[in-house]
Write a protein that holds these residues in place. Sequence first.
Motif, PDB file in Angstrom:
ATOM      1  N   GLY A   1      -0.270   5.670  -9.069  1.00 34.68           N
ATOM      2  CA  GLY A   1      -1.144   6.548  -9.828  1.00 34.68           C
ATOM      3  C   GLY A   1      -0.698   7.985  -9.693  1.00 34.68           C
ATOM      4  O   GLY A   1      -0.036   8.362  -8.728  1.00 34.68           O
ATOM      5  N   ILE A   2      -1.057   8.800 -10.684  1.00 35.75           N
ATOM      6  CA  ILE A   2      -0.678  10.211 -10.683  1.00 35.75           C
ATOM      7  C   ILE A   2      -1.811  11.039 -11.272  1.00 35.75           C
ATOM      8  O   ILE A   2      -2.602  10.543 -12.077  1.00 35.75           O
ATOM      9  CB  ILE A   2       0.645  10.434 -11.452  1.00 35.75           C
TER      10      ILE A   2
ATOM     11  N   LEU B   1      -9.310  -0.637  -5.669  1.00 31.78           N
ATOM     12  CA  LEU B   1      -9.253   0.099  -4.409  1.00 31.78           C
ATOM     13  C   LEU B   1      -7.934   0.858  -4.347  1.00 31.78           C
ATOM     14  O   LEU B   1      -6.885   0.335  -4.708  1.00 31.78           O
ATOM     15  CB  LEU B   1      -9.350  -0.861  -3.216  1.00 31.78           C
ATOM     16  N   GLY B   2      -7.992   2.077  -3.876  1.00 31.89           N
ATOM     17  CA  GLY B   2      -6.787   2.872  -3.787  1.00 31.89           C
ATOM     18  C   GLY B   2      -6.966   4.065  -2.874  1.00 31.89           C
ATOM     19  O   GLY B   2      -8.043   4.291  -2.304  1.00 31.89           O
TER      20      GLY B   2
ATOM     21  N   GLY C   1      -6.622  -5.032   0.788  1.00 36.81           N
ATOM     22  CA  GLY C   1      -6.937  -5.199  -0.627  1.00 36.81           C
ATOM     23  C   GLY C   1      -6.762  -3.962  -1.482  1.00 36.81           C
ATOM     24  O   GLY C   1      -7.041  -3.981  -2.668  1.00 36.81           O
ATOM     25  N   TYR C   2      -6.298  -2.877  -0.881  1.00 33.02           N
ATOM     26  CA  TYR C   2      -6.059  -1.660  -1.654  1.00 33.02           C
ATOM     27  C   TYR C   2      -4.764  -1.830  -2.429  1.00 33.02           C
ATOM     28  O   TYR C   2      -3.737  -2.199  -1.852  1.00 33.02           O
ATOM     29  CB  TYR C   2      -5.963  -0.446  -0.728  1.00 33.02           C
TER      30      TYR C   2
END
Length: 185
Positions: free
Chosen positions: A136-137, A55-56, A89-90
């Motif tokens: 992240g990218i 998750l994000g 939870g992300y």
Amino acid sequence: MKKKHATHKRPLSRAAMIARILTAATALTVFGGEATAAPSVAASAPQIKVPAPVLGWASWNAFASSINFEILKTQVDAYAAPGGLKDAGYTYFNLDDGWWQGARDAAGNMVVNETEWPGGMKAVADYIHSKGLKAGIYTDAGASGCGYLNTTRPQSDGMTAGMRGHELRDAKQFQNWGFDFVKVD
């Protein structure tokens, strides 16, 4: 006397394969990232552990290419605040297209605008990590990123904003900066 024929299993059709997968999936009930056999499945059925989904959040839908370190920090702080997405939870915070306009140094390494990204991208990854999140990218597999159409930040003239021809170099640079995840369009 009957001839013995070699027994060959016919490959399953795509429809038959999907049907088997769906049948198996309906026999599972997933709770909290673990799958357990449903009561209708025989007791001898193997127990399958299913990892929780990744998750994000990504910056693109909220900011398109209008993103900088100050905006990013505000969003990371909200994300990691009590009751925020982290508590739900992300785990990933992803910086999407618009962070880089395609400038490279003489060796071909990506160079970022230090006015918009004080401390560079390592500082970005470090800040995200300081909040207990994974960083992240974004990059593009082609010569140009796709996010420069109808946005606030046009691609620099004569520059490329993609990793084509620089794949290994860029992957190592993302790793050196400390990013855990790379989204490649």
